[in-house]
Design a protein around this motif. Structure first.
Motif, PDB file in Angstrom:
ATOM      1  N   LYS A 197       5.678  17.290   0.803  1.00  0.00           N
ATOM      2  CA  LYS A 197       4.218  17.329   0.711  1.00  0.00           C
ATOM      3  C   LYS A 197       3.591  18.266   1.745  1.00  0.00           C
ATOM      4  N   LYS A 246       0.183   7.616  10.822  1.00  0.00           N
ATOM      5  CA  LYS A 246       1.136   7.089   9.837  1.00  0.00           C
ATOM      6  C   LYS A 246       2.569   7.322  10.328  1.00  0.00           C
ATOM      7  N   PHE A 276       0.460   7.397   2.206  1.00  0.00           N
ATOM      8  CA  PHE A 276      -0.155   8.723   2.110  1.00  0.00           C
ATOM      9  C   PHE A 276      -1.622   8.669   1.682  1.00  0.00           C
ATOM     10  N   THR A 277      -2.142   7.491   1.421  1.00  0.00           N
ATOM     11  CA  THR A 277      -3.557   7.368   1.041  1.00  0.00           C
ATOM     12  C   THR A 277      -4.459   7.104   2.242  1.00  0.00           C
ATOM     13  N   PHE A 278      -3.877   6.926   3.423  1.00  0.00           N
ATOM     14  CA  PHE A 278      -4.686   6.630   4.605  1.00  0.00           C
ATOM     15  C   PHE A 278      -5.291   7.921   5.165  1.00  0.00           C
ATOM     16  N   GLY A 311       0.798  -1.216   0.000  1.00  0.00           N
ATOM     17  CA  GLY A 311       0.000   0.000   0.000  1.00  0.00           C
ATOM     18  C   GLY A 311       0.835   1.271   0.000  1.00  0.00           C
ATOM     19  N   ASP A 312       0.137   2.396  -0.076  1.00  0.00           N
ATOM     20  CA  ASP A 312       0.741   3.726  -0.078  1.00  0.00           C
ATOM     21  C   ASP A 312       0.337   4.417   1.221  1.00  0.00           C
TER      22      ASP A 312
END
Length: 283
Positions: free
Chosen positions: A124, A95, A87-89, A84-85
């Motif tokens: 980011k 995180k 930063f998509t949570f 998974g990624d």
């Protein structure tokens, strides 16, 4: 191919795979004992049972080979392992982002690579105000207790305060962890005992901060960190993470859980079936 060989050689795989065929043959033996069949009928029944058993074992084998994620229950805590990624949570999930022991924040492909997770994180969320994060870390009273050395001489530049490995700074919904040591050439490295102690301290820090929320952790140590006195593939690093979680005595109760994320092709190097043994036997 290596997964196939490991599963075929695994005793527990054959024990679990033979439960259903064993029950079938047991039932058939009972029926054949009390009900009279002619010889050809008995042969057809046995051939049918053998075929069903063979197909079932093949199904179990391919299912184990094709696993791409798994959920483990370790002493009552749920741990999910998947690709998974991070930063998509969503915002209500903590995180984890690995930094070095100085909490350096200069993304210049010298101290911090732009492609690393902490490089992506800094670009980011702090594209123009990195000094704001630096100030928050240095002024945080909790982090001040975790400084192990001040005014460190660093020939190639960087921050001067060294923090204890495994220390966490909570930034919004992110846990920034002091994970790797940096040498005079700003190269990330860890010895095996440092890696294990860092993880144990990390889990203990998480225990005091996660507030019953889900925590998402990347596979720590699988990036550019150099392992000075040991070699380990992604599966072995994952086993060490699970082992340190277990001995740290951290407890995640529902609805909270730990998710360990696998980056890139790391999931192809993980024997998910073998990880199930950890629930029963540990590592």
């Amino acid at each position: 191919m290596w997964k196939f060989k490991e599963i075929v050689k695994d005793k527990d795989f054959w024990v679990s795979s033979m439960v259903f065929p064993g029950a079938l043959f047991g039932l058939a033996t009972t029926l054949l004992t009390f009900i009279e069949f002619d010889k050809s009928c008995k042969e057809r029944i046995l051939i049918g049972l053998a075929s069903i058993s063979f197909i079932y074992i093949l199904y179990k084998l391919f299912k184990s080979l094709l696993l791409k994620k798994i959920k483990l229950n370790i002493d009552g805590s749920e741990i999910e392992i998947k690709k998974g990624d991070i930063f998509t949570f969503p915002r209500n999930v903590y995180k984890v982002i690995a930094f070095n022991e100085f909490f350096d924040t200069k993304v210049d492909d010298q101290i911090i690579s732009r492609t690393s997770l902490n490089g992506q994180y800094l670009n980011k969320f702090y594209p123009e105000n990195i000094s704001g994060l630096d100030k928050k870390i240095i002024q945080d009273s909790r982090m001040q207790l975790r400084i192990v050395e001040k005014n460190v001489t660093r020939p190639l530049g960087g921050k001067k305060n060294r923090y204890r490995l495994g220390s966490i700074y909570k930034d919004m919904d992110f846990f920034l962890v002091a994970f790797s040591k940096f040498d005079d050439e700003n190269q990330a490295n860890l010895m095996l005992h440092e890696y294990a102690n860092c993880l144990i301290n990390f889990w203990n820090e998480v225990n005091g901060l996660y507030a019953q929320q889900e925590v998402v952790v990347p596979l720590l140590g699988s990036g550019i960190t150099r392992h000075k006195d040991f070699t380990a593939d992604p599966h072995q690093l994952l086993e060490i993470m699970l082992w340190t979680f277990k001995i740290s005595k951290v407890k995640f109760r529902e609805p909270s859980k730990v998710t360990i994320l696998l980056h890139g092709n790391h999931h192809k190097k993980i024997n998910f079936y073998k990880l199930k043994e950890f629930e029963k036997n540990g590592i």
